[in-house]
Design a protein around this motif. Structure first.
Motif, mmCIF file in Angstrom:
data_model
loop_
_atom_site.group_PDB
_atom_site.id
_atom_site.type_symbol
_atom_site.label_atom_id
_atom_site.label_comp_id
_atom_site.label_asym_id
_atom_site.label_seq_id
_atom_site.Cartn_x
_atom_site.Cartn_y
_atom_site.Cartn_z
ATOM 1 N N UNK A 103 -1.887 -2.432 -3.370
ATOM 2 C CA UNK A 103 -2.591 -2.666 -2.105
ATOM 3 C C UNK A 103 -4.105 -2.669 -2.286
ATOM 4 N N UNK A 104 -4.599 -1.865 -3.227
ATOM 5 C CA UNK A 104 -6.042 -1.802 -3.455
ATOM 6 C C UNK A 104 -6.566 -3.027 -4.205
ATOM 7 N N UNK A 111 0.946 -6.679 3.453
ATOM 8 C CA UNK A 111 0.847 -6.647 4.916
ATOM 9 C C UNK A 111 0.913 -5.227 5.444
ATOM 10 N N UNK A 112 1.808 -4.426 4.895
ATOM 11 C CA UNK A 112 1.858 -2.999 5.209
ATOM 12 C C UNK A 112 2.250 -2.257 3.945
ATOM 13 N N UNK A 113 1.964 -0.961 3.934
ATOM 14 C CA UNK A 113 2.199 -0.149 2.743
ATOM 15 C C UNK A 113 2.964 1.104 3.155
ATOM 16 N N UNK A 114 4.065 1.376 2.481
ATOM 17 C CA UNK A 114 4.857 2.577 2.736
ATOM 18 C C UNK A 114 4.883 3.417 1.468
ATOM 19 N N UNK A 115 4.253 4.590 1.545
ATOM 20 C CA UNK A 115 4.118 5.477 0.388
ATOM 21 C C UNK A 115 4.912 6.746 0.646
ATOM 22 N N UNK A 201 -9.913 4.216 -5.708
ATOM 23 C CA UNK A 201 -9.544 2.936 -5.089
ATOM 24 C C UNK A 201 -8.881 3.081 -3.723
ATOM 25 N N UNK A 202 -8.695 4.302 -3.249
ATOM 26 C CA UNK A 202 -8.034 4.490 -1.959
ATOM 27 C C UNK A 202 -8.786 3.795 -0.832
ATOM 28 N N UNK A 203 -10.112 3.824 -0.893
ATOM 29 C CA UNK A 203 -10.929 3.200 0.154
ATOM 30 C C UNK A 203 -10.826 1.690 0.189
ATOM 31 N N UNK A 204 -10.257 1.090 -0.853
ATOM 32 C CA UNK A 204 -10.089 -0.366 -0.891
ATOM 33 C C UNK A 204 -8.818 -0.827 -0.188
ATOM 34 N N UNK A 205 -7.958 0.109 0.188
ATOM 35 C CA UNK A 205 -6.692 -0.258 0.823
ATOM 36 C C UNK A 205 -6.932 -0.624 2.286
ATOM 37 N N UNK A 206 -6.603 -1.851 2.620
ATOM 38 C CA UNK A 206 -6.807 -2.346 3.976
ATOM 39 C C UNK A 206 -5.539 -2.324 4.819
ATOM 40 N N UNK A 207 -4.388 -2.326 4.177
ATOM 41 C CA UNK A 207 -3.117 -2.419 4.892
ATOM 42 C C UNK A 207 -2.827 -1.136 5.663
ATOM 43 N N UNK A 208 -2.225 -1.253 6.846
ATOM 44 C CA UNK A 208 -1.738 -0.054 7.533
ATOM 45 C C UNK A 208 -0.710 0.639 6.659
ATOM 46 N N UNK A 209 -0.800 1.969 6.577
ATOM 47 C CA UNK A 209 -0.049 2.711 5.567
ATOM 48 C C UNK A 209 0.729 3.869 6.177
ATOM 49 N N UNK A 210 2.021 3.919 5.864
ATOM 50 C CA UNK A 210 2.858 5.057 6.219
ATOM 51 C C UNK A 210 2.965 5.972 5.008
ATOM 52 N N UNK A 211 2.745 7.267 5.215
ATOM 53 C CA UNK A 211 2.822 8.266 4.155
ATOM 54 C C UNK A 211 3.848 9.308 4.577
ATOM 55 N N UNK A 212 4.841 9.581 3.714
ATOM 56 C CA UNK A 212 5.857 10.576 4.058
ATOM 57 C C UNK A 212 6.064 11.571 2.929
ATOM 58 N N UNK A 213 6.480 12.779 3.321
ATOM 59 C CA UNK A 213 6.808 13.843 2.372
ATOM 60 C C UNK A 213 8.033 14.593 2.854
ATOM 61 N N UNK A 214 8.698 15.263 1.925
ATOM 62 C CA UNK A 214 9.696 16.262 2.270
ATOM 63 C C UNK A 214 9.018 17.617 2.332
#
Length: 268
Positions: A103-104, A111-115, A201-214
């Motif tokens: 994404x970066x 288009x979207x990013x799921x992490x 490079x995190x600041x270069x990510x333009x896509x809307x991003x979902x972040x999940x954890x357990x």
């Protein structure tokens, strides 16, 4: 399953479903089938391209140093070779690290990013865990049995082992049925995990991003949530309260429902 030449290697992949393209990037040592429980649902809404990363599955396993950036270059080249347009990009653990770089570096392709179970930079605790997996793989001379004996206990809660031992056994049999990498290829892939550092490079990510954890994940715990949510401009955070590292298996219905909600809101 189709294969394309991309970034100098063969990349194996599977296509299922209809709709906007979605690219699913596997975790450490896994092949594209690792997301079977997700693709079954996602393919009702998206065209799902599940890939085998360099060093795993049926994709090429060349010698040399692997990095998460190189693996992202592979996926970007795969998308071009396979005619995949701007896609929703999804990854768990190593797959999330690869997605971060993708994404970066290639924002026009995402288009979207799921992490899921993601981290910004490998820290001393994560290093110790991965080094233990590498020792086990060498000692057992089997990546398959190392995954079941050494990685599984980090993926699932003690409660799952106690309440559903037959389910854990079925997942172990699934791993044994898949094309697992030889030890030398695992060492190269796990080397990419050890060296991962995406802080710049995190600041270069333009896509809307979902972040999940357990909530009970100690490998990539919520200690990594703040660096990612603060570093990436447009993020949403979900914590699965009763899961460890692999919510994709421990809470299939809940994981699929909540992640699909994000994906559908970012479609169109």
């Amino acid at each position: 399953m189709p294969v394309v030449q991309a970034n100098g290697i063969d990349i194996n992949y599977e296509v299922q479903g209809e709709g906007e393209p979605m690219v699913l990037i596997p975790y450490l040592a896994a092949d594209q089938a690792c997301y079977a429980f997700q693709v079954a649902e996602y393919a009702k809404h998206f065209t799902c391209y599940s890939v085998d990363l360099r060093g795993a599955g049926l994709s090429g396993k060349p010698e040399g140093e692997y990095t998460t950036e190189l693996l992202a270059d592979d996926v970007a080249a795969f998308m071009q070779a396979a005619g995949v347009g701007r896609a929703h990009v999804f990854g768990v653990s190593l797959g999330a690290s690869v997605g971060t770089w993708l994404a970066a570096k290639y924002p026009e392709q995402v288009k979207s990013l799921s992490l899921h179970s993601a981290w910004d930079k490998t820290d001393p605790f994560l290093t110790v865990i991965v080094e233990g997996w590498r020792l086990a793989a060498n000692a057992l001379d089997s990546v398959t049995e190392m995954v079941i004996q050494s990685i599984f206990p980090f993926c699932f809660t003690p409660e799952l082992y106690a309440a559903r031992p037959e389910y854990v056994d079925s997942l172990a049999e699934f791993v044994r049925s898949r094309p697992m990498p030889p030890v030398d290829a695992f060492m190269r892939q796990s080397g990419a995990v050890l060296a991962h550092d995406a802080t710049a490079i995190l600041g270069s990510i333009q896509a809307p991003t979902l972040i999940t954890y357990g909530r009970h994940d100690c490998v990539t715990s919520t200690r990594f949530a703040a660096p990612l949510t603060e570093g990436i401009a447009d993020t949403e955070l979900i914590v699965f309260e009763d899961c460890a590292h692999a919510a994709i298996y421990e809470d299939v219905e809940g994981f699929n429902q909540q992640t699909l909600d994000f994906l559908q809101r970012r479609s169109g």
